[in-house]
Write a protein that holds these residues in place. Sequence first.
Motif, PDB file in Angstrom:
ATOM      1  N   VAL A 176      -0.806 -18.830  12.670  1.00 35.63           N
ATOM      2  CA  VAL A 176      -0.485 -17.613  12.300  1.00 35.63           C
ATOM      3  C   VAL A 176      -2.299 -17.127  11.913  1.00 35.63           C
ATOM      4  CG1 VAL A 176       0.511 -15.377  11.519  1.00 35.63           C
ATOM      5  CG2 VAL A 176       1.859 -17.546  12.341  1.00 35.63           C
ATOM      6  N   ASP A 177      -2.513 -16.907  12.344  1.00 29.56           N
ATOM      7  CA  ASP A 177      -3.621 -16.208  11.663  1.00 29.56           C
ATOM      8  C   ASP A 177      -3.730 -14.308  11.953  1.00 29.56           C
ATOM      9  OD1 ASP A 177      -4.034 -15.011  14.004  1.00 29.56           O
ATOM     10  OD2 ASP A 177      -6.146 -16.315  14.000  1.00 29.56           O
ATOM     11  N   GLU A 178      -4.611 -13.747  11.217  1.00 26.42           N
ATOM     12  CA  GLU A 178      -4.659 -12.539  10.821  1.00 26.42           C
ATOM     13  C   GLU A 178      -3.853 -11.490  12.872  1.00 26.42           C
ATOM     14  OE1 GLU A 178      -6.991  -9.964   8.698  1.00 26.42           O
ATOM     15  OE2 GLU A 178      -6.892 -11.154   6.852  1.00 26.42           O
ATOM     16  N   GLU A 179      -4.923 -11.953  13.432  1.00 23.94           N
ATOM     17  CA  GLU A 179      -4.908 -11.359  14.280  1.00 23.94           C
ATOM     18  C   GLU A 179      -3.571 -11.639  15.677  1.00 23.94           C
ATOM     19  OE1 GLU A 179      -6.778 -11.993  18.738  1.00 23.94           O
ATOM     20  OE2 GLU A 179      -7.555 -12.875  17.719  1.00 23.94           O
ATOM     21  N   PRO A 207       1.805  -1.864   1.833  1.00 25.06           N
ATOM     22  CA  PRO A 207       1.584  -3.026   1.560  1.00 25.06           C
ATOM     23  C   PRO A 207       1.553  -4.486   0.723  1.00 25.06           C
ATOM     24  CG  PRO A 207       1.100  -1.394   0.047  1.00 25.06           C
ATOM     25  CD  PRO A 207       2.312  -0.878   0.322  1.00 25.06           C
ATOM     26  N   ASP A 208       0.762  -5.060   1.200  1.00 26.87           N
ATOM     27  CA  ASP A 208       0.628  -6.354   0.615  1.00 26.87           C
ATOM     28  C   ASP A 208       0.223  -6.432  -0.847  1.00 26.87           C
ATOM     29  OD1 ASP A 208       0.692  -7.571   3.490  1.00 26.87           O
ATOM     30  OD2 ASP A 208      -1.021  -7.333   3.874  1.00 26.87           O
ATOM     31  N   ASP A 209       1.200  -7.501  -1.334  1.00 27.62           N
ATOM     32  CA  ASP A 209       0.741  -7.070  -2.555  1.00 27.62           C
ATOM     33  C   ASP A 209       0.822  -8.761  -3.348  1.00 27.62           C
ATOM     34  OD1 ASP A 209       1.076  -7.076  -5.428  1.00 27.62           O
ATOM     35  OD2 ASP A 209       3.328  -6.022  -5.766  1.00 27.62           O
ATOM     36  N   GLY A 223      -6.321  -2.422   3.406  1.00 24.07           N
ATOM     37  CA  GLY A 223      -6.532  -1.286   3.530  1.00 24.07           C
ATOM     38  C   GLY A 223      -6.563   0.303   4.070  1.00 24.07           C
ATOM     39  N   GLU A 224      -7.526   0.990   4.364  1.00 20.86           N
ATOM     40  CA  GLU A 224      -7.882   2.009   4.361  1.00 20.86           C
ATOM     41  C   GLU A 224      -8.376   1.384   6.376  1.00 20.86           C
ATOM     42  OE1 GLU A 224     -10.263   5.883   5.417  1.00 20.86           O
ATOM     43  OE2 GLU A 224     -10.153   4.740   4.031  1.00 20.86           O
ATOM     44  N   GLN A 225      -8.054   0.426   6.606  1.00 20.51           N
ATOM     45  CA  GLN A 225      -9.281   0.295   8.468  1.00 20.51           C
ATOM     46  C   GLN A 225      -7.369  -0.242   8.652  1.00 20.51           C
ATOM     47  OE1 GLN A 225     -11.595  -2.615   7.923  1.00 20.51           O
ATOM     48  NE2 GLN A 225     -13.203  -1.074   8.763  1.00 20.51           N
ATOM     49  N   SER A 226      -6.181  -0.731   7.431  1.00 19.22           N
ATOM     50  CA  SER A 226      -4.793  -0.758   7.446  1.00 19.22           C
ATOM     51  C   SER A 226      -3.912   0.078   8.672  1.00 19.22           C
ATOM     52  CB  SER A 226      -4.577  -2.205   6.843  1.00 19.22           C
ATOM     53  OG  SER A 226      -4.874  -2.806   6.319  1.00 19.22           O
ATOM     54  N   TYR A 227      -4.308   1.316   7.716  1.00 17.75           N
ATOM     55  CA  TYR A 227      -3.234   2.539   8.266  1.00 17.75           C
ATOM     56  C   TYR A 227      -4.118   2.945   9.800  1.00 17.75           C
ATOM     57  CZ  TYR A 227      -1.317   2.134   3.683  1.00 17.75           C
ATOM     58  OH  TYR A 227      -0.420   1.797   2.833  1.00 17.75           O
ATOM     59  N   GLU A 228      -4.975   2.722   9.995  1.00 15.31           N
ATOM     60  CA  GLU A 228      -5.642   3.164  11.165  1.00 15.31           C
ATOM     61  C   GLU A 228      -5.228   1.764  12.104  1.00 15.31           C
ATOM     62  OE1 GLU A 228      -7.311   5.838  12.166  1.00 15.31           O
ATOM     63  OE2 GLU A 228      -7.145   5.822   9.779  1.00 15.31           O
ATOM     64  N   LYS A 229      -5.293   1.275  12.295  1.00 16.45           N
ATOM     65  CA  LYS A 229      -4.754  -0.247  13.323  1.00 16.45           C
ATOM     66  C   LYS A 229      -3.261  -0.272  13.344  1.00 16.45           C
ATOM     67  CE  LYS A 229      -5.492  -4.600  14.687  1.00 16.45           C
ATOM     68  NZ  LYS A 229      -6.684  -6.157  13.955  1.00 16.45           N
ATOM     69  N   MET A 243       3.141   4.009   0.827  1.00 19.17           N
ATOM     70  CA  MET A 243       2.162   4.606  -0.269  1.00 19.17           C
ATOM     71  C   MET A 243       1.926   4.053  -1.124  1.00 19.17           C
ATOM     72  SD  MET A 243      -0.448   7.751  -0.761  1.00 19.17           S
ATOM     73  CE  MET A 243       0.252   8.565  -1.651  1.00 19.17           C
ATOM     74  N   CYS A 244       1.579   2.705  -2.055  1.00 21.45           N
ATOM     75  CA  CYS A 244       2.026   2.244  -3.062  1.00 21.45           C
ATOM     76  C   CYS A 244       0.657   2.419  -3.629  1.00 21.45           C
ATOM     77  CB  CYS A 244       2.555   0.563  -2.825  1.00 21.45           C
ATOM     78  SG  CYS A 244       2.438  -0.064  -4.548  1.00 21.45           S
ATOM     79  N   THR A 245       0.196   2.934  -4.923  1.00 21.87           N
ATOM     80  CA  THR A 245      -1.320   2.880  -5.648  1.00 21.87           C
ATOM     81  C   THR A 245      -1.578   1.538  -6.675  1.00 21.87           C
ATOM     82  OG1 THR A 245       0.124   4.333  -7.727  1.00 21.87           O
ATOM     83  CG2 THR A 245      -0.960   5.160  -5.915  1.00 21.87           C
ATOM     84  N   GLY A 246      -0.411   0.685  -7.208  1.00 20.37           N
ATOM     85  CA  GLY A 246      -0.309  -0.817  -7.311  1.00 20.37           C
ATOM     86  C   GLY A 246      -1.034  -1.506  -6.476  1.00 20.37           C
ATOM     87  N   SER A 247       0.008  -1.804  -5.344  1.00 22.48           N
ATOM     88  CA  SER A 247      -0.666  -3.066  -4.362  1.00 22.48           C
ATOM     89  C   SER A 247      -1.879  -2.867  -3.880  1.00 22.48           C
ATOM     90  CB  SER A 247       0.741  -2.709  -3.651  1.00 22.48           C
ATOM     91  OG  SER A 247       1.521  -3.087  -4.042  1.00 22.48           O
ATOM     92  N   MET A 248      -1.928  -1.058  -3.150  1.00 25.13           N
ATOM     93  CA  MET A 248      -3.017  -1.812  -2.609  1.00 25.13           C
ATOM     94  C   MET A 248      -4.446  -1.616  -3.402  1.00 25.13           C
ATOM     95  SD  MET A 248      -4.103   0.843   0.895  1.00 25.13           S
ATOM     96  CE  MET A 248      -3.073   0.046   2.292  1.00 25.13           C
ATOM     97  N   GLY A 249      -4.170  -0.441  -4.758  1.00 26.95           N
ATOM     98  CA  GLY A 249      -5.337   0.212  -5.794  1.00 26.95           C
ATOM     99  C   GLY A 249      -5.096  -1.827  -6.810  1.00 26.95           C
TER     100      GLY A 249
END
Length: 367
Positions: A176-179, A207-209, A223-229, A243-249
């Motif tokens: 299992v890769d990202e795709e 989001p991943d942590d 990140g942002e591209q993940s939300y677009e996808k 929306m988790c400021t600590g995980s994505m941030g």
Amino acid sequence: MNITFRWYGRDNDTVTLENVKQIPGVKGIVWALHQKPVGEVWEKDEIKGEVEYIKSHGFHADVVESVNVHESIKIGNEDRMKYIEKYKQTIRNLSDYGVKVICYNFMPIFDWTRTEMFHPLKDGSTALFYEKGKVNHLDPQELIRTVAEASDLILPGWEPEKMARITELFEAYKEVDEEKLWANLEIFLQEILPVAEACGIQMAIHPDDPPWSIFGLPRIITGEQSYEKLRAISDSWSNGITMCTGSMGANPSNNMVEIARKYAGLAPFSHIRNVKIYENGDFVETSHYTQDGSINIQGVVEELNKQDYKGYVRPDHGRHIWGEQCRPGYGLYDRAMGIMYLHGLWDAYESRKTGVGVYDSYSRKLN
């Protein structure tokens, strides 16, 4: 902004709802059936008992965090559809008791990762700590022991039954890769979103942590591209984000103020917390206070206020302060202070926006 507080249940938390009741402005409890094995249907009588207990203390139980996704779904093996059908039934059962938002994640094996649960800080408190270099060279089994020794309470994402299968799971994820993980998430969403829509429930992916690959495992909500996808998979009202400021941030390339500006409308649920990021990639949890960390918490709350954000908000990981003995990251005192900080920011921005002080507005209502 609907302030909530995450609670792990009567038998799995050092914090009581009587404690939470004393924090001003908390409207709801974010809950889950933490004793349930991942993948099993949450039965109606179990849900009813928890929701009624929460409501008996004057809180709503609108948000569940989390209905965890079974590894078979994320791997995409022959048991996938069996567990997806169980997930659908849990959604239906939760809707019968008024649940409006289900937080979930799609992280392989580890839902969150830290290398120290009680890292000492200069002020005498302790906090969750991530040492990037250590993770890069760490045996996952050593990490499991670190987490297990930190608490005798059930820690979400680190359930003993899953940790006992760690070697088997790593073997399964070799293919299992990202795709492939994105493809498996798409299948999952295509199956459950029609059910969630029919039930009036918003799914809110966390989001991943941390938001990067660890131990060679793929991570996709980073990140942002993940939300677009994610939205390209489905523009359903039910296909939302947490929306988790600590995980994505934790990745400094993710500007959380900008992400709040663009994506708060897709986020029925937000976790607001701060982290201090070091140049070598390490990070440590801090108080929610903007100046203590690397995340512009002031700017995030200001952006939410500009948008008149109506979603559910909770403080996230706090420090362990004043000698409190608690589950890692989830004590009472620092999260309570975090709530009051969020209230203060919101009130200040609201007053600036309306030109009327919160106290003045309240006085006018009385008169």
